[in-house]
Design a protein around this motif. Structure first.
Motif, PDB file in Angstrom:
ATOM      1  N   GLY A   1     -24.472  -0.602 -36.034  1.00  0.00           N
ATOM      2  CA  GLY A   1     -25.158  -1.649 -35.282  1.00  0.00           C
ATOM      3  C   GLY A   1     -25.490  -2.866 -36.113  1.00  0.00           C
ATOM      4  O   GLY A   1     -25.229  -2.926 -37.315  1.00  0.00           O
ATOM      5  N   ARG A   2     -26.089  -3.827 -35.435  1.00  0.00           N
ATOM      6  CA  ARG A   2     -26.460  -5.087 -36.067  1.00  0.00           C
ATOM      7  C   ARG A   2     -27.566  -4.836 -37.081  1.00  0.00           C
ATOM      8  O   ARG A   2     -28.535  -4.150 -36.815  1.00  0.00           O
ATOM      9  CB  ARG A   2     -26.936  -6.067 -34.999  1.00  0.00           C
ATOM     10  N   GLY A   3     -27.421  -5.404 -38.250  1.00  0.00           N
ATOM     11  CA  GLY A   3     -28.427  -5.256 -39.287  1.00  0.00           C
ATOM     12  C   GLY A   3     -29.083  -6.580 -39.610  1.00  0.00           C
ATOM     13  O   GLY A   3     -28.559  -7.649 -39.325  1.00  0.00           O
ATOM     14  N   ALA A   4     -30.262  -6.502 -40.183  1.00  0.00           N
ATOM     15  CA  ALA A   4     -30.977  -7.669 -40.689  1.00  0.00           C
ATOM     16  C   ALA A   4     -31.519  -7.266 -42.059  1.00  0.00           C
ATOM     17  O   ALA A   4     -31.618  -6.073 -42.372  1.00  0.00           O
ATOM     18  CB  ALA A   4     -32.101  -8.064 -39.753  1.00  0.00           C
ATOM     19  N   HIS A   5     -31.849  -8.263 -42.857  1.00  0.00           N
ATOM     20  CA  HIS A   5     -32.267  -7.977 -44.228  1.00  0.00           C
ATOM     21  C   HIS A   5     -33.636  -8.568 -44.520  1.00  0.00           C
ATOM     22  O   HIS A   5     -34.001  -9.612 -43.988  1.00  0.00           O
ATOM     23  CB  HIS A   5     -31.229  -8.525 -45.211  1.00  0.00           C
ATOM     24  N   LEU A   6     -34.367  -7.887 -45.417  1.00  0.00           N
ATOM     25  CA  LEU A   6     -35.725  -8.271 -45.760  1.00  0.00           C
ATOM     26  C   LEU A   6     -35.990  -7.865 -47.202  1.00  0.00           C
ATOM     27  O   LEU A   6     -35.573  -6.780 -47.620  1.00  0.00           O
ATOM     28  CB  LEU A   6     -36.699  -7.530 -44.823  1.00  0.00           C
ATOM     29  N   HIS A   7     -36.691  -8.735 -47.951  1.00  0.00           N
ATOM     30  CA  HIS A   7     -37.137  -8.299 -49.267  1.00  0.00           C
ATOM     31  C   HIS A   7     -38.120  -7.154 -49.050  1.00  0.00           C
ATOM     32  O   HIS A   7     -38.964  -7.241 -48.157  1.00  0.00           O
ATOM     33  CB  HIS A   7     -37.840  -9.446 -50.015  1.00  0.00           C
ATOM     34  N   PRO A   8     -38.045  -6.095 -49.833  1.00  0.00           N
ATOM     35  CA  PRO A   8     -38.936  -4.949 -49.605  1.00  0.00           C
ATOM     36  C   PRO A   8     -40.341  -5.204 -50.146  1.00  0.00           C
ATOM     37  O   PRO A   8     -40.828  -4.502 -51.033  1.00  0.00           O
ATOM     38  CB  PRO A   8     -38.232  -3.805 -50.340  1.00  0.00           C
ATOM     39  N   SER A   9     -40.996  -6.241 -49.618  1.00  0.00           N
ATOM     40  CA  SER A   9     -42.362  -6.560 -50.027  1.00  0.00           C
ATOM     41  C   SER A   9     -43.192  -6.846 -48.780  1.00  0.00           C
ATOM     42  O   SER A   9     -42.682  -7.330 -47.774  1.00  0.00           O
ATOM     43  CB  SER A   9     -42.380  -7.769 -50.962  1.00  0.00           C
ATOM     44  N   ILE A  10     -44.478  -6.561 -48.886  1.00  0.00           N
ATOM     45  CA  ILE A  10     -45.389  -6.794 -47.764  1.00  0.00           C
ATOM     46  C   ILE A  10     -45.453  -8.281 -47.421  1.00  0.00           C
ATOM     47  O   ILE A  10     -45.560  -8.649 -46.246  1.00  0.00           O
ATOM     48  CB  ILE A  10     -46.790  -6.234 -48.098  1.00  0.00           C
ATOM     49  N   GLU A  11     -45.357  -9.145 -48.425  1.00  0.00           N
ATOM     50  CA  GLU A  11     -45.430 -10.586 -48.173  1.00  0.00           C
ATOM     51  C   GLU A  11     -44.296 -11.029 -47.240  1.00  0.00           C
ATOM     52  O   GLU A  11     -44.527 -11.751 -46.272  1.00  0.00           O
ATOM     53  CB  GLU A  11     -45.375 -11.379 -49.481  1.00  0.00           C
ATOM     54  N   CYS A  12     -43.077 -10.616 -47.540  1.00  0.00           N
ATOM     55  CA  CYS A  12     -41.933 -10.993 -46.703  1.00  0.00           C
ATOM     56  C   CYS A  12     -42.022 -10.324 -45.331  1.00  0.00           C
ATOM     57  O   CYS A  12     -41.676 -10.934 -44.320  1.00  0.00           O
ATOM     58  CB  CYS A  12     -40.612 -10.654 -47.392  1.00  0.00           C
ATOM     59  N   PHE A  13     -42.495  -9.084 -45.291  1.00  0.00           N
ATOM     60  CA  PHE A  13     -42.658  -8.400 -44.012  1.00  0.00           C
ATOM     61  C   PHE A  13     -43.649  -9.165 -43.132  1.00  0.00           C
ATOM     62  O   PHE A  13     -43.386  -9.432 -41.960  1.00  0.00           O
ATOM     63  CB  PHE A  13     -43.137  -6.960 -44.222  1.00  0.00           C
ATOM     64  N   ASP A  14     -44.805  -9.534 -43.705  1.00  0.00           N
ATOM     65  CA  ASP A  14     -45.820 -10.260 -42.943  1.00  0.00           C
ATOM     66  C   ASP A  14     -45.310 -11.622 -42.476  1.00  0.00           C
ATOM     67  O   ASP A  14     -45.610 -12.050 -41.362  1.00  0.00           O
ATOM     68  CB  ASP A  14     -47.098 -10.419 -43.764  1.00  0.00           C
ATOM     69  N   LEU A  15     -44.531 -12.293 -43.322  1.00  0.00           N
ATOM     70  CA  LEU A  15     -43.928 -13.570 -42.917  1.00  0.00           C
ATOM     71  C   LEU A  15     -42.994 -13.375 -41.725  1.00  0.00           C
ATOM     72  O   LEU A  15     -43.008 -14.164 -40.780  1.00  0.00           O
ATOM     73  CB  LEU A  15     -43.141 -14.186 -44.074  1.00  0.00           C
ATOM     74  N   ALA A  16     -42.188 -12.328 -41.777  1.00  0.00           N
ATOM     75  CA  ALA A  16     -41.243 -12.059 -40.685  1.00  0.00           C
ATOM     76  C   ALA A  16     -41.984 -11.761 -39.381  1.00  0.00           C
ATOM     77  O   ALA A  16     -41.579 -12.221 -38.317  1.00  0.00           O
ATOM     78  CB  ALA A  16     -40.325 -10.898 -41.056  1.00  0.00           C
TER      79      ALA A  16
END
Length: 112
Positions: free
Chosen positions: A47-62
């Motif tokens: 399936g379709r994937g997306a990418h994220l830095h494995p940090s809470i800061e990037c998660f919260d931004l997303a």
């Protein structure tokens, strides 16, 4: 254009949180299944994937930017609670390893 068409160009992906480009090895791939955003650390889920830095800061931004539904082209909100726990665990483990002077990629939270 495929990756084969540009042999000198390294593969890069964009973090849906901070929007910075990085190597896929430095980013966590995620997929959606049944309205749940799931981590895909082995990069093998269909399936379709997306990418994220494995940090809470990037998660919260997303989350704040409402990037998950856009990245997966999914209508409506998606459940990211399991992903948040995974990222928090991985972020905490990486901080401990950095404090101990070890390289951050030495141990992954999904592996013993």
């Amino acid at each position: 254009m495929t990756a084969d068409a540009r042999p000198g160009k390294a593969t890069e992906r964009t973090c849906i949180g901070c929007r910075k480009r990085n190597s896929p090895a430095d980013l966590l791939r995620m997929t959606v299944s049944g309205g749940l955003v799931l981590p895909d650390p082995d990069r093998r889920a269909p399936g379709r994937g997306a990418h994220l830095h494995p940090s809470i800061e990037c998660f919260d931004l997303a989350v704040r930017r409402k990037a998950f539904p856009r990245a997966f082209k999914a209508p409506g909100p998606l459940d990211v609670t399991g992903l948040r726990e995974y990222v928090a665990q991985r972020d905490k483990q990486e901080a401990v390893q950095t404090a101990a002077g070890r390289p951050s990629a030495a141990v992954r939270p999904d592996r013993p």
